[in-house]
Each structure stands twice: as C-alpha cells, then as structure tokens.
Motif scaffolding. Structure first.
Motif, PDB file in Angstrom:
ATOM      1  N   LEU A 171       0.839  -1.200   0.000  1.00 14.42           N
ATOM      2  CA  LEU A 171       0.000   0.000   0.000  1.00 14.42           C
ATOM      3  C   LEU A 171       0.874   1.250   0.000  1.00 14.42           C
ATOM      4  O   LEU A 171       1.676   1.468   0.886  1.00 14.42           O
ATOM      5  N   SER A 172       0.718   2.064  -1.000  1.00 13.76           N
ATOM      6  CA  SER A 172       1.481   3.318  -1.053  1.00 13.76           C
ATOM      7  C   SER A 172       0.780   4.343  -0.177  1.00 13.76           C
ATOM      8  O   SER A 172      -0.264   4.070   0.415  1.00 13.76           O
ATOM      9  N   ASP A 173       1.341   5.537  -0.101  1.00  9.44           N
ATOM     10  CA  ASP A 173       0.746   6.571   0.738  1.00  9.44           C
ATOM     11  C   ASP A 173      -0.695   6.834   0.346  1.00  9.44           C
ATOM     12  O   ASP A 173      -1.017   6.899  -0.830  1.00  9.44           O
ATOM     13  N   CYS A 174      -1.525   6.993   1.357  1.00  6.55           N
ATOM     14  CA  CYS A 174      -2.927   7.329   1.098  1.00  6.55           C
ATOM     15  C   CYS A 174      -2.974   8.639   0.325  1.00  6.55           C
ATOM     16  O   CYS A 174      -2.281   9.601   0.652  1.00  6.55           O
ATOM     17  N   LEU A 175      -3.808   8.688  -0.712  1.00  7.72           N
ATOM     18  CA  LEU A 175      -3.872   9.893  -1.531  1.00  7.72           C
ATOM     19  C   LEU A 175      -4.485  11.064  -0.774  1.00  7.72           C
ATOM     20  O   LEU A 175      -4.283  12.212  -1.114  1.00  7.72           O
ATOM     21  N   ALA A 176      -5.269  10.753   0.253  1.00  7.56           N
ATOM     22  CA  ALA A 176      -5.890  11.830   1.018  1.00  7.56           C
ATOM     23  C   ALA A 176      -4.861  12.436   1.961  1.00  7.56           C
ATOM     24  O   ALA A 176      -4.228  11.740   2.727  1.00  7.56           O
ATOM     25  N   CYS A 177      -4.691  13.743   1.926  1.00 10.52           N
ATOM     26  CA  CYS A 177      -3.644  14.373   2.727  1.00 10.52           C
ATOM     27  C   CYS A 177      -4.170  14.682   4.119  1.00 10.52           C
ATOM     28  O   CYS A 177      -4.206  15.817   4.549  1.00 10.52           O
ATOM     29  N   ASP A 178      -4.616  13.667   4.843  1.00 17.18           N
ATOM     30  CA  ASP A 178      -5.138  13.893   6.186  1.00 17.18           C
ATOM     31  C   ASP A 178      -4.260  13.274   7.254  1.00 17.18           C
ATOM     32  O   ASP A 178      -4.617  13.281   8.407  1.00 17.18           O
ATOM     33  N   SER A 179      -3.162  12.753   6.918  1.00 17.24           N
ATOM     34  CA  SER A 179      -2.092  12.169   7.726  1.00 17.24           C
ATOM     35  C   SER A 179      -1.897  10.748   7.303  1.00 17.24           C
ATOM     36  O   SER A 179      -1.487  10.518   6.172  1.00 17.24           O
ATOM     37  N   CYS A 180      -2.204   9.773   8.148  1.00 15.89           N
ATOM     38  CA  CYS A 180      -1.813   8.424   7.777  1.00 15.89           C
ATOM     39  C   CYS A 180      -2.898   7.408   8.073  1.00 15.89           C
ATOM     40  O   CYS A 180      -3.870   7.676   8.751  1.00 15.89           O
ATOM     41  N   VAL A 181      -2.701   6.226   7.541  1.00 15.74           N
ATOM     42  CA  VAL A 181      -3.592   5.107   7.817  1.00 15.74           C
ATOM     43  C   VAL A 181      -3.388   4.689   9.266  1.00 15.74           C
ATOM     44  O   VAL A 181      -2.262   4.543   9.728  1.00 15.74           O
ATOM     45  N   THR A 182      -4.472   4.485  10.005  1.00 18.94           N
ATOM     46  CA  THR A 182      -4.357   4.089  11.400  1.00 18.94           C
ATOM     47  C   THR A 182      -3.853   2.657  11.514  1.00 18.94           C
ATOM     48  O   THR A 182      -3.846   1.899  10.542  1.00 18.94           O
ATOM     49  N   PHE A 210     -17.292  31.281  -4.488  1.00 15.64           N
ATOM     50  CA  PHE A 210     -17.222  30.078  -5.321  1.00 15.64           C
ATOM     51  C   PHE A 210     -18.100  30.255  -6.553  1.00 15.64           C
ATOM     52  O   PHE A 210     -19.321  30.366  -6.438  1.00 15.64           O
ATOM     53  N   PRO A 211     -17.522  30.275  -7.748  1.00 14.30           N
ATOM     54  CA  PRO A 211     -18.305  30.588  -8.950  1.00 14.30           C
ATOM     55  C   PRO A 211     -18.968  29.380  -9.612  1.00 14.30           C
ATOM     56  O   PRO A 211     -19.700  29.556 -10.586  1.00 14.30           O
ATOM     57  N   TYR A 212     -18.745  28.171  -9.083  1.00 13.17           N
ATOM     58  CA  TYR A 212     -19.179  26.969  -9.797  1.00 13.17           C
ATOM     59  C   TYR A 212     -20.430  26.337  -9.180  1.00 13.17           C
ATOM     60  O   TYR A 212     -20.613  26.330  -7.962  1.00 13.17           O
ATOM     61  N   HIS A 213     -21.271  25.793 -10.052  1.00 15.83           N
ATOM     62  CA  HIS A 213     -22.448  25.050  -9.608  1.00 15.83           C
ATOM     63  C   HIS A 213     -22.095  23.593  -9.288  1.00 15.83           C
ATOM     64  O   HIS A 213     -22.763  22.949  -8.468  1.00 15.83           O
ATOM     65  N   PHE A 214     -21.066  23.081  -9.935  1.00 12.21           N
ATOM     66  CA  PHE A 214     -20.733  21.659  -9.847  1.00 12.21           C
ATOM     67  C   PHE A 214     -19.236  21.495 -10.100  1.00 12.21           C
ATOM     68  O   PHE A 214     -18.665  22.156 -10.966  1.00 12.21           O
ATOM     69  N   VAL A 215     -18.600  20.603  -9.318  1.00 19.62           N
ATOM     70  CA  VAL A 215     -17.183  20.308  -9.537  1.00 19.62           C
ATOM     71  C   VAL A 215     -16.967  18.799  -9.476  1.00 19.62           C
ATOM     72  O   VAL A 215     -17.381  18.140  -8.520  1.00 19.62           O
ATOM     73  N   GLU A 216     -16.334  18.272 -10.511  1.00 17.38           N
ATOM     74  CA  GLU A 216     -15.886  16.878 -10.495  1.00 17.38           C
ATOM     75  C   GLU A 216     -14.510  16.861  -9.841  1.00 17.38           C
ATOM     76  O   GLU A 216     -13.556  17.431 -10.369  1.00 17.38           O
ATOM     77  N   VAL A 217     -14.411  16.202  -8.688  1.00 15.88           N
ATOM     78  CA  VAL A 217     -13.187  16.223  -7.891  1.00 15.88           C
ATOM     79  C   VAL A 217     -12.538  14.842  -7.890  1.00 15.88           C
ATOM     80  O   VAL A 217     -13.201  13.839  -7.568  1.00 15.88           O
ATOM     81  N   LEU A 218     -11.260  14.791  -8.228  1.00 19.66           N
ATOM     82  CA  LEU A 218     -10.501  13.546  -8.197  1.00 19.66           C
ATOM     83  C   LEU A 218      -9.157  13.811  -7.527  1.00 19.66           C
ATOM     84  O   LEU A 218      -8.521  14.831  -7.782  1.00 19.66           O
ATOM     85  N   ALA A 219      -8.713  12.883  -6.690  1.00 23.28           N
ATOM     86  CA  ALA A 219      -7.462  13.060  -5.966  1.00 23.28           C
ATOM     87  C   ALA A 219      -6.243  12.950  -6.865  1.00 23.28           C
ATOM     88  O   ALA A 219      -5.223  13.600  -6.626  1.00 23.28           O
ATOM     89  N   CYS A 220      -6.318  12.119  -7.892  1.00 23.73           N
ATOM     90  CA  CYS A 220      -5.154  11.881  -8.750  1.00 23.73           C
ATOM     91  C   CYS A 220      -5.041  12.921  -9.862  1.00 23.73           C
ATOM     92  O   CYS A 220      -6.002  13.130 -10.604  1.00 23.73           O
ATOM     93  N   PRO A 221      -3.901  13.570 -10.008  1.00 23.76           N
ATOM     94  CA  PRO A 221      -3.696  14.415 -11.186  1.00 23.76           C
ATOM     95  C   PRO A 221      -3.894  13.586 -12.453  1.00 23.76           C
ATOM     96  O   PRO A 221      -3.532  12.418 -12.502  1.00 23.76           O
ATOM     97  N   ARG A 222      -4.529  14.176 -13.443  1.00 28.94           N
ATOM     98  CA  ARG A 222      -4.843  13.531 -14.723  1.00 28.94           C
ATOM     99  C   ARG A 222      -5.882  12.425 -14.593  1.00 28.94           C
ATOM    100  O   ARG A 222      -6.125  11.678 -15.526  1.00 28.94           O
TER     101      ARG A 222
END
Length: 456
Positions: free
Chosen positions: A50-61, A364-376
C-alpha cells in the motif's frame, strides 16, 4: 517519517520503501501459523504494498493497516484454495468486478486491444478459479444517473438561506476521505450523496445477483480490480460498503498492478473468455465507457442533463477550457451573454485546495465540480501508472489515455438493462429503495485548523 501529503506535525505513516518489510511481516503473522499453503501460495506472495494514502489527512491508522493487509492477493488466494478443499461448507462463489479505467492498463501492458485485454483478463481469472467476472460500467451508470437527478434537485432548492450548491462529486475515495477527516462541515453538505460505482457494484453483486443465483450474500466473495489503492480503504469504510442485507459489498480490492504481477508470475494455460453479465440471457456486451477525459465522466453527463432539464438546451459537444493548469478545466452553458451553468473539473490536491479555499471564503463561482485526488484522473491511479521508484510512468499513462479515448462512449440513459434493473431490483426510479441502495451519508470529523494552509 512523514508522507508527502501529511498535514500534521507528527505522522506514523512510513514511506513505501520503509514499510515493505513490516507490511509483509504483518500480513504473514495475521494468518494462522498452521495454515496450509495451497498451490497458489507462490502467486499469493506477489509483493505489492500500500502506497501513501492519496488523502492528505495524515496516515492510515494501525487498525486500518491491519485490515488493509487483508486487502491483498493473499486473501484472494486463501478463498481460491479453500474452494479446492473437500469441505464445501467453506466454499465461496468468487466474483471479480473490473473497473473500466483498469482495462487500458492491461491493453497497454500486454499490447492488446481493449476488448482482447478484457477477454484475456477474464480468461486468466477463470483459470485461477473465479466463477464470474463483471464490468463495473453498469454500476457507474447508476451512480451518474443518481448524480444527475440530485444536481437538478439541489439547483431548484438552492437559495441564500439554504445553500445546496455547489455539488461536489464523491466517487473518488481519496477525496472523500480528505473531506470527511480534514474539512468537515463546511464541505460535507456539498458532497453528492450518490454512491460510487464500487459501492453500487457491491450492492448489485451481493443483493441483486445473489438473489438471482439463490445464494446468500455470505457465500459470495466479491473482489474489485481498480486503478487506485484508495479503493481498498473505500471497501473498508463502514456504512458505505454494506448492502441492504447487511453484507459487505466488496470483500477485497486488488489494484491493476497487483493483478498484472500475478499474471506475469503465472504459468497457467489461459483461454480468452468473454466477460459475464448480470443478466443470464444477455451474451457478451461490447466494451464502452462514459464521456470523461480519464474518469467516469460525471461532469460531462451531469452538465448535459442539467442543460436539458433546467434550460431546455441540448448540448452535443462539451468544450473544456484549461484554466490554472492542465488538471483544472471549466465548462459553461451560456445564452444571450448570460452564464447559466458553470462547471469545473479539479484533479489533484493542489487544485482541490484552491476550490476549498474559494468555497470557505464564499467566493465560489461553480455550480458543480468533479473532484478527483489523482492528477490527470483515474487512469493515473497509483495502482497502475507508477514506475518502480514510485513516480508516474508518463509514457504508459499517455498510452493508456490514448487507448481510453478510443473506447466508444455510451450515455447511461441509453442502457435498457439499467432501466430494467430500476424496475425489477429497485421498484422504480423514484422509490424509497433507490434512496436506500444508491445513496449514502458522510461522517464529519473535526477539521484540522491548518489543513488549508499547506504550501503545495
């Protein structure tokens, strides 16, 4: 050692290189000492960590780490080996569901067309002892359709007193994990409540398919093949991965890279086989995708639906305008000089941080945002687009993007099978069961006060 996205002063997460030996030892010690080693033991030892969790909230417990050690090829082969023993009471029906963003990886890896890669993968899995192999695209259909309806509802209900917009997508588990653990209440109400394709697929397999086959959900072992390590965390997330009958929807997640390594180590004779369908009377279905640049295309499909439902505008081609960088795009619907809809796609945490800052400032000017953790996007998931030293394999990613763009697009509204499932499985498109099966709620922790001050 702190991971690259850590937001806390102290972090117990170790780097990938430091963690390899410990994860391997922990996984081994978790198994009973007297457990027999089956004929698949050599393959089960494929060393993917398991690589680093993509979420930048610290670490896996620590607890999550133990559970994640079970989200591995060893657990998969444990079930395969049990199925070869005489005690049929321990036998499980093995079902594997493959994400559409994983197929371009296998096509590039083995120099095949997407269709041939799908058949090769299916044939290999069945040669191991898997009973059914499904494509998760049908689950993404449900997720997108429910997201479309939810956006229109939010648009109608939005006001200064009740701010229903913007709506932020919730199909990416890395992003959702970050939102729940680090951002909390300012963001949680804006997350789309439609379940992700993986969660919907869990319900399809453990509820609908189980009843079709006269099986109890506990007799099914459901594995998902995905491009992203965060899908493993999603499978463990309490409340999201369970079905109507209380069973866990996904028992194990293996990344595309893990499966490819198992394939490379295997000397089994493989016969290419067509992917199964949830409908017994339906033969092989052609490989197709949704209209997204490298993901399931929530922005494109919700945008077209909203334009038609809210303003009577039929949108054929969608024009993406890159703004800050290549991972932040804007799409607008304009009429007589007025902007009616403003949507955006934000990939990677640098762009996520920017939209959250704007949201918290009320600008915030947007009605909707598609959010993904991974670039590209999803094709760049760490479970398939990485070099051995942990960096993005840019040549492979570019090849996968070309392959993915060549897959035919089909809108979810055009699927007769999905409409049939709405009626047969969910008792209609607006029934209480739809809300229960296809939607979820989110947990909000106290947000970290300095989590938005990171220098990216």
């Amino acid at each position: 050692m702190k991971c690259e996205h850590c937001t806390r002063k102290e972090c117990s997460k170790k780097s990938k290189t430091d963690d390899q030996e410990n994860v391997s030892n922990d996984a081994s010690s978790a198994a009973p000492e007297n457990e027999e080693k089956g004929e698949f033991h050599k393959l089960a030892d494929a060393k993917i960590f398991l690589s680093d969790c993509l979420a930048c909230d610290s670490c896996v417990t620590v607890e999550e780490g133990v559970q994640l050690s079970q989200q591995s090829a060893k657990d998969f082969f444990r079930v395969l080996n049990l199925n070869k023993k005489c005690d049929t009471s321990k036998h499980r029906v093995l079902v594997v569901s493959v994400c559409p963003q994983s197929l371009p990886y296998f096509a590039a890896k083995f120099n095949l067309s997407v269709t041939d890669a799908s058949r090769r993968l299916c044939g290999f899995l069945k040669s191991l002892g898997v009973h059914y192999v499904f494509d998760t695209t049908i689950a993404a259909d449900f997720s997108i359709l429910e997201s479309q309806k939810e956006f229109v509802r939010r648009y109608h209900q939005h006001s200064e007193e009740k701010r229903e917009l913007p709506m932020l997508t919730s199909a990416c588990p890395g992003w959702v994990r970050y939102a729940e653990r680090m951002l909390g209440h300012p963001v949680i109400p804006h997350l789309c409540t439609a379940k992700s394709p993986q969660q919907v697929m869990g319900s399809l397999v453990k509820d609908y398919f189980a009843r079709q086959q006269n099986l109890s959900p506990e007799k099914i072992f459901h594995v998902v093949v995905a491009p992203c390590y965060d899908k493993k965390l999603e499978a463990l997330r309490e409340g999201l991965s369970t079905t109507l009958n209380g069973a866990r929807g996904t028992d194990c997640v293996l990344t595309s890279g893990e499966i490819a390594q198992i394939m490379e180590q295997s000397d089994l004779s493989v016969k290419d086989t067509a992917v199964d369908t949830l409908f017994g009377d339906v033969k092989e279905v052609a490989v197709w995708r949704h209209d997204g640049m490298s993901s399931d295309g929530y922005l494109a499909h919700v945008f077209r639906h909203a334009a038609k439902e809210l303003f009577g505008e039929h949108v054929e081609e969608i024009t993406y305008r890159a703004l800050r960088n290549k991972d932040f795009h804007e799409v607008t619907l304009e009429k007589n000089g007025e902007v009616l809809l403003r949507f955006a796609a934000a990939y990677g945490f640098r762009n996520i941080q920017n939209i959250i800052l704007k949201l918290k400032k009320g600008k915030f000017p947007y009605h909707f945002v598609e959010v993904l953790a991974c670039p590209r996007g999803c094709l760049n998931g760490r479970g398939q687009a990485q070099t051995e030293d942990g960096h993005t394999d840019r040549a492979l990613l570019q090849q996968m993007e070309g392959i993915y763009s060549g897959i035919p697009v089909r809108p979810p509204e055009s699927s007769a099978l999905v409409q049939e499932l709405y009626q047969e499985w969910l008792e209609g498109t607006e029934s209480p069961k739809v809300q229960e099966v296809l939607h979820t709620t989110y947990q909000s922790s106290e947000p970290c006060t300095d989590s938005l001050d990171i220098k990216w």
